[in-house]
Design an enzyme around this catalytic site. Structure first.
Site, PDB file in Angstrom:
ATOM      1  N   HIS A  14       0.801  -1.237   0.000  1.00 37.93           N
ATOM      2  CA  HIS A  14       0.000   0.000   0.000  1.00 37.93           C
ATOM      3  C   HIS A  14       0.832   1.285   0.000  1.00 37.93           C
ATOM      4  CE1 HIS A  14      -3.350  -2.599   0.396  1.00 37.93           C
ATOM      5  NE2 HIS A  14      -4.158  -1.814   1.044  1.00 37.93           N
ATOM      6  N   GLY A  63      -1.068  -2.422  -5.819  1.00 40.79           N
ATOM      7  CA  GLY A  63      -2.010  -3.465  -5.410  1.00 40.79           C
ATOM      8  C   GLY A  63      -3.376  -2.869  -5.126  1.00 40.79           C
ATOM      9  N   HIS A  64      -3.380  -1.690  -4.535  1.00 44.21           N
ATOM     10  CA  HIS A  64      -4.639  -0.992  -4.255  1.00 44.21           C
ATOM     11  C   HIS A  64      -4.638   0.331  -5.008  1.00 44.21           C
ATOM     12  CE1 HIS A  64      -8.165   0.532  -2.386  1.00 44.21           C
ATOM     13  NE2 HIS A  64      -8.180  -0.323  -1.395  1.00 44.21           N
ATOM     14  N   HIS A 120     -12.051  -6.818  -5.859  1.00 40.67           N
ATOM     15  CA  HIS A 120     -12.198  -6.056  -4.622  1.00 40.67           C
ATOM     16  C   HIS A 120     -12.918  -4.742  -4.946  1.00 40.67           C
ATOM     17  CE1 HIS A 120     -10.728  -3.437  -1.341  1.00 40.67           C
ATOM     18  NE2 HIS A 120     -10.633  -4.550  -0.635  1.00 40.67           N
ATOM     19  N   GLU A 172     -13.634  -9.204  -0.334  1.00 44.03           N
ATOM     20  CA  GLU A 172     -14.351  -7.916  -0.269  1.00 44.03           C
ATOM     21  C   GLU A 172     -14.751  -7.494  -1.679  1.00 44.03           C
ATOM     22  OE1 GLU A 172     -11.206  -5.573   1.739  1.00 44.03           O
ATOM     23  OE2 GLU A 172     -12.364  -5.830   3.579  1.00 44.03           O
ATOM     24  N   GLU A 188     -19.034  -2.824   1.830  1.00 43.28           N
ATOM     25  CA  GLU A 188     -18.128  -2.059   2.688  1.00 43.28           C
ATOM     26  C   GLU A 188     -18.411  -0.559   2.591  1.00 43.28           C
ATOM     27  OE1 GLU A 188     -13.929  -2.794   2.014  1.00 43.28           O
ATOM     28  OE2 GLU A 188     -13.374  -0.972   3.099  1.00 43.28           O
ATOM     29  N   CYS A 190     -16.382   1.866   2.659  1.00 41.49           N
ATOM     30  CA  CYS A 190     -15.464   2.487   1.692  1.00 41.49           C
ATOM     31  C   CYS A 190     -15.933   2.299   0.251  1.00 41.49           C
ATOM     32  CB  CYS A 190     -14.064   1.885   1.811  1.00 41.49           C
ATOM     33  SG  CYS A 190     -13.127   2.539   3.187  1.00 41.49           S
ATOM     34  N   CYS A 256      -9.849   1.773   7.389  1.00 41.53           N
ATOM     35  CA  CYS A 256     -10.066   2.598   6.199  1.00 41.53           C
ATOM     36  C   CYS A 256     -11.394   3.347   6.254  1.00 41.53           C
ATOM     37  CB  CYS A 256     -10.013   1.723   4.954  1.00 41.53           C
ATOM     38  SG  CYS A 256     -11.018   0.228   5.090  1.00 41.53           S
ATOM     39  N   CYS A 257     -12.450   2.667   6.749  1.00 40.04           N
ATOM     40  CA  CYS A 257     -13.795   3.236   6.624  1.00 40.04           C
ATOM     41  C   CYS A 257     -14.022   4.506   7.452  1.00 40.04           C
ATOM     42  CB  CYS A 257     -14.849   2.186   6.962  1.00 40.04           C
ATOM     43  SG  CYS A 257     -14.823   0.748   5.868  1.00 40.04           S
TER      44      CYS A 257
END
Ligand SMILES: [Zn+2]
Length: 509
Positions: A14, A63-64, A120, A172, A188, A190, A256-257
């Protein structure tokens, strides 16, 4: 000292994702305060990343996803082409197995070859946000065509009625078409925030109201449910049915949320309006005062409204000098009948759902627009392949999706309440309840299922369920789980409707 590990595990670590968030924070901080220090740091960091990655340098993709949209914004802020090119580079490097080639990471295919929204959910939609930002700067049609395809797949087949997305706990991730379980919904917080962000970008790219509709839906329902009414607890996962065990938490190991919902709520004022060459667009109806720059003219716009509880919006337009421009008013997709008056005179244009109504005139101080959006209680049904929702309906009024919660319905387990064709609904504003909400009450049927006892299955002539008339009360879904724990349900049983015939009743319940 872990310096030697830097940029060695883009799939999991990340680093680029965090860099992207830092860039966005720095830009937002600079724009709102004028301070440059954090922005200078962000630029230095971006320059470092650009010195490592890019054509002829190291290959790689995060990756994200997240840094793509941040780099485009940094390009807009600094006009350094290098950042836009780097955003494109990261997008274009995806899909070649550099981070393992999995579907969950959307690395199984190059972006422009995707034909369904997979993987995801937050990653997939952040990637779409970045791609939309790149499209807005480059105008590349192929990119837009992919975005359109993915959006349609999501909205027509893979999104909850609340605007939540990513139905699977595993990874997710987005599920298959129509795979939208209620109790096991992942949805989620997010991902709902991301859904708002992506639709905001698609709206800016096209000016089309269908994107605003989804943005508003996700904002008022799936995303808002992510935070408690006192603002201190959060949902990561947002089911649409529960037995009373799913409660908001103060924090998460993967946190994260909570900051994401805080960021979203702080950014809502920026999504109410936008401008084009000679026009002001009204996207969201929110009681507010705004000052908008248009061609060197400062236009002050005041909205007086109880929206989303009421469909009446009074808009006062006060330009610093009289000028001709257009005001584009959003007519929401959920609204079948709307009237618009300017200074008391009805606008003689057809007003269609999910459009922007253009009012072009010379605007002067004190001009007043009155918008009346018809906001009845409506029942929604699902595509039949959403198996969990067969013979069930959801209550919606305006942009707000409702649920039945045990706290308001003490007599009956809300999972056993059914709506019938005779059900009449009333909508009432209750200022003391849940911070002030419109509740929807009706008379339905309570099913006494005690005869089921220890049985899981029974032959058709076994187990008689008794039906008893009941009154029920529904509250906005976003406000659930703020009182004593108990069952909750969005998709309520519907008895006696013939859904084959467009909801018309063909026989008596
Ligand atoms: Zn999250």
């Amino acid at each position: 000292e872990k310096k030697r590990l830097r940029w060695t595990n883009l799939r999991d670590m990340h680093e680029l994702y965090c860099a992207g968030h830092l860039f966005q924070a720095a830009i937002a901080y600079h724009r709102s305060t004028g301070e440059k220090e954090l922005l200078t740091t962000a630029v230095r960091f971006a320059d470092h990343i650009a010195s490592v990655f890019g054509p002829g340098k190291r290959r790689g993709t995060p990756g994200h996803p997240e840094i793509e949209m941040a780099l485009v914004e940094l390009y807009r802020e600094t006009r350094k082409e290098e950042y836009l090119e780097l955003a494109q580079f990261f997008l274009d490097q995806r899909g070649y197995g550099l981070i393992g080639g999995s579907i969950v990471l959307i690395d199984h295919k190059p972006f422009r070859q995707l034909d369904e929204i997979v993987g995801h959910a937050v990653r997939a939609i952040y990637l779409c946000c970045g791609a939309t930002d790149i499209f807005m700067e480059t105008g590349e049609r192929e990119l837009y065509e992919t975005l359109e395809k993915l959006w349609k797949n999501m909205v027509y087949k893979r999104m909850y009625v609340t605007g939540g997305v990513g139905s699977r706990h595993a990874g997710e991730a987005f599920g298959d078409d129509y795979e939208l379980p209620n109790r096991r919904a992942y949805s989620e917080t997010c991902a709902s925030v991301a859904n708002v962000m992506w639709n905001w970008r698609m709206l800016l790219a096209t000016g089309e109201s269908r994107f605003t509709d989804i943005m508003e839906l996700a904002l008022y329902n799936a995303a808002l449910a992510g935070i408690s009414l006192n603002g201190r607890e959060y949902f990561y996962v947002n089911p649409l049915a529960d037995r009373g065990r799913h409660r908001r938490q103060r924090w998460f190991g993967c946190a994260c949320c909570p900051p994401n919902i805080a960021r979203l709520l702080a950014s809502v004022p920026g999504m109410i309006y936008s401008t084009s060459d000679n026009a002001i667009w009204v996207h969201l109806y929110v009681a507010s005062v705004a000052r908008i720059e248009l061609k060197g003219n400062e236009v002050r716009i005041t909205q007086e409204t109880e929206y989303p509880w009421d469909g009446r919006i009074d808009v006062t337009v006060e330009p610093s000098k009289d000028d001709e421009f257009s005001l584009y008013l959003r007519i929401p997709g959920w609204c079948r009948a709307a009237t618009v008056n300017v200074n008391g005179r009805k606008v003689r244009k057809s007003v269609k759902p999910s459009t922007y109504l253009e009012i072009s005139r010379v605007w002067g101080t004190g001009d007043r627009v009155e918008i009346e959006l018809d906001m009845p209680v409506t029942l929604l049904k699902s595509h039949p392949y959403v198996l969990n929702n067969n013979y069930r309906v959801a209550i919606k009024r305006g942009p707000v999706v409702y649920c039945l919660e045990q706290a308001d319905n003490p007599e009956y387990d809300v999972w056993n309440i059914a709506i019938v064709p005779e059900t009449k609904f009333t909508a009432t504003y209750e200022p003391e309840l849940l911070g002030g909400v419109v509740v929807i009450e009706g008379n339905g049927i309570g099913l006494d299922i005690s005869a089921w006892n220890n049985k899981l299955y029974a032959e058709m002539d076994e187990v008689q369920v008794k039906a008893i008339p009941v009154k029920f009360k529904a509250v906005p879904y976003y406000a659930w789980a703020n009182r004593s724990p108990g069952p909750m349900i969005v998709w309520i049983q519907a008895l006696g409707f013939n859904t084959l015939q467009g909801g018309k009743k063909l026989y008596k319940a």
